[in-house]
Design a protein around this motif. Structure first.
Motif, short mmCIF file in Angstrom:
data_model
loop_
_atom_site.label_atom_id
_atom_site.label_comp_id
_atom_site.label_asym_id
_atom_site.label_seq_id
_atom_site.Cartn_x
_atom_site.Cartn_y
_atom_site.Cartn_z
N ALA A 58 0.84 -1.21 0.00
CA ALA A 58 0.00 0.00 0.00
C ALA A 58 0.87 1.26 0.00
O ALA A 58 0.58 2.23 -0.71
N LYS A 59 1.93 1.25 0.80
CA LYS A 59 2.81 2.41 0.85
C LYS A 59 3.54 2.60 -0.48
O LYS A 59 3.78 3.73 -0.91
N ARG A 60 3.88 1.50 -1.15
CA ARG A 60 4.50 1.62 -2.47
C ARG A 60 3.50 2.17 -3.48
O ARG A 60 3.87 2.96 -4.36
N VAL A 61 2.25 1.71 -3.42
CA VAL A 61 1.23 2.24 -4.32
C VAL A 61 1.11 3.75 -4.12
O VAL A 61 1.05 4.52 -5.08
N GLU A 62 1.09 4.16 -2.87
CA GLU A 62 1.03 5.59 -2.57
C GLU A 62 2.23 6.32 -3.20
O GLU A 62 2.08 7.38 -3.80
N GLY A 63 3.41 5.73 -3.07
CA GLY A 63 4.60 6.32 -3.69
C GLY A 63 4.51 6.34 -5.20
O GLY A 63 4.93 7.31 -5.85
N GLY A 64 3.96 5.26 -5.79
CA GLY A 64 3.78 5.22 -7.24
C GLY A 64 2.82 6.29 -7.72
O GLY A 64 3.05 6.93 -8.76
N MET A 65 1.75 6.49 -6.95
CA MET A 65 0.79 7.54 -7.30
C MET A 65 1.46 8.91 -7.27
O MET A 65 1.24 9.73 -8.17
N LYS A 66 2.27 9.16 -6.27
CA LYS A 66 2.96 10.45 -6.17
C LYS A 66 3.95 10.62 -7.31
O LYS A 66 4.03 11.68 -7.93
N SER A 67 4.72 9.57 -7.60
CA SER A 67 5.73 9.65 -8.66
C SER A 67 5.11 9.90 -10.03
O SER A 67 5.70 10.59 -10.86
N LEU A 68 3.94 9.32 -10.25
CA LEU A 68 3.28 9.44 -11.56
C LEU A 68 2.22 10.54 -11.57
O LEU A 68 1.47 10.67 -12.54
#
Length: 193
Positions: A58-68
């Motif tokens: 979940a934390k990686r998904v959050e990071g992916g959303m921010k990065s993209l």
């Protein structure tokens, strides 16, 4: 972008289901001594360790959303639900010093913007859409499958809790028919495979 939002929604819904299930199980235990015994058993520690790995996705998904730069209210609401449920679940961990120690010794992924590394461009995970490589404690734990990169825990979560096909596999099949690049395995903006 719509495809990525749908993909991330499926992922976050699965994460929420896993964490909510763990929370419901522990909420169903009426005696603190029984909860403590369950959490201190080897099976309890292994179970919570697995749930913790799902929370990291979940934390990686959050990071992916921010990065993209993916800004979607439904995704943000689901992330909020996950965070609230995780925080509630953590209240039970006080019954088990072993679990508290395990969780405090593990770092969560740093959700910082990706930049090119010395070894070349940063690749993204086909599940969480967050960068791969340079992970916790120098351990990458990544998988390359059918030209897509995955964090091992993301691929494991997806295959066991969301779908029996990794999302990049579906995109790769479409790519072979249409010759279009794999959107789930896309590089971060400004980077190339």
């Amino acid at each position: 972008m719509e495809g990525k939002v749908h993909h991330l929604q499926k992922c976050l819904d699965g994460i929420y289901k896993v964490i909510r299930s763990a929370n419901d199980i522990l909420c169903g235990i009426s005696q603190p001594s029984v909860c403590s015994e369950v959490l201190q058993s080897p099976q309890g520690v292994a179970y919570i360790s697995g749930v913790n790995e799902v929370y990291k996705v979940a934390k990686r998904v959050e990071g992916g959303m921010k990065s993209l730069n993916i800004d979607n209210q439904n995704l943000h609401n689901r992330l909020r639900d996950i965070e609230l449920t995780w925080n509630n679940l953590q209240a039970f961990f006080s019954f088990s010093p072993t679990i508290l120690q395990m969780l405090s010794s593990e770092l969560t992924p740093v959700c910082s913007p990706a930049t090119d590394s010395e070894n070349g461009p940063i690749r993204t995970c086909g599940v969480c859409l967050f960068r791969t490589g340079n992970e916790l404690n120098g351990k990458a734990n990544t998988v390359l499958y059918n030209s897509c990169h995955y964090h091992a825990s993301c691929a494991n979560f997806w295959l066991n809790c969301v779908d029996s096909n990794l999302p990049g596999l579906i995109a790769a099949e479409e790519r072979s028919q249409t010759s279009e690049p794999c959107s789930s395995c896309a590089e971060l903006p400004g980077h190339q495979l």
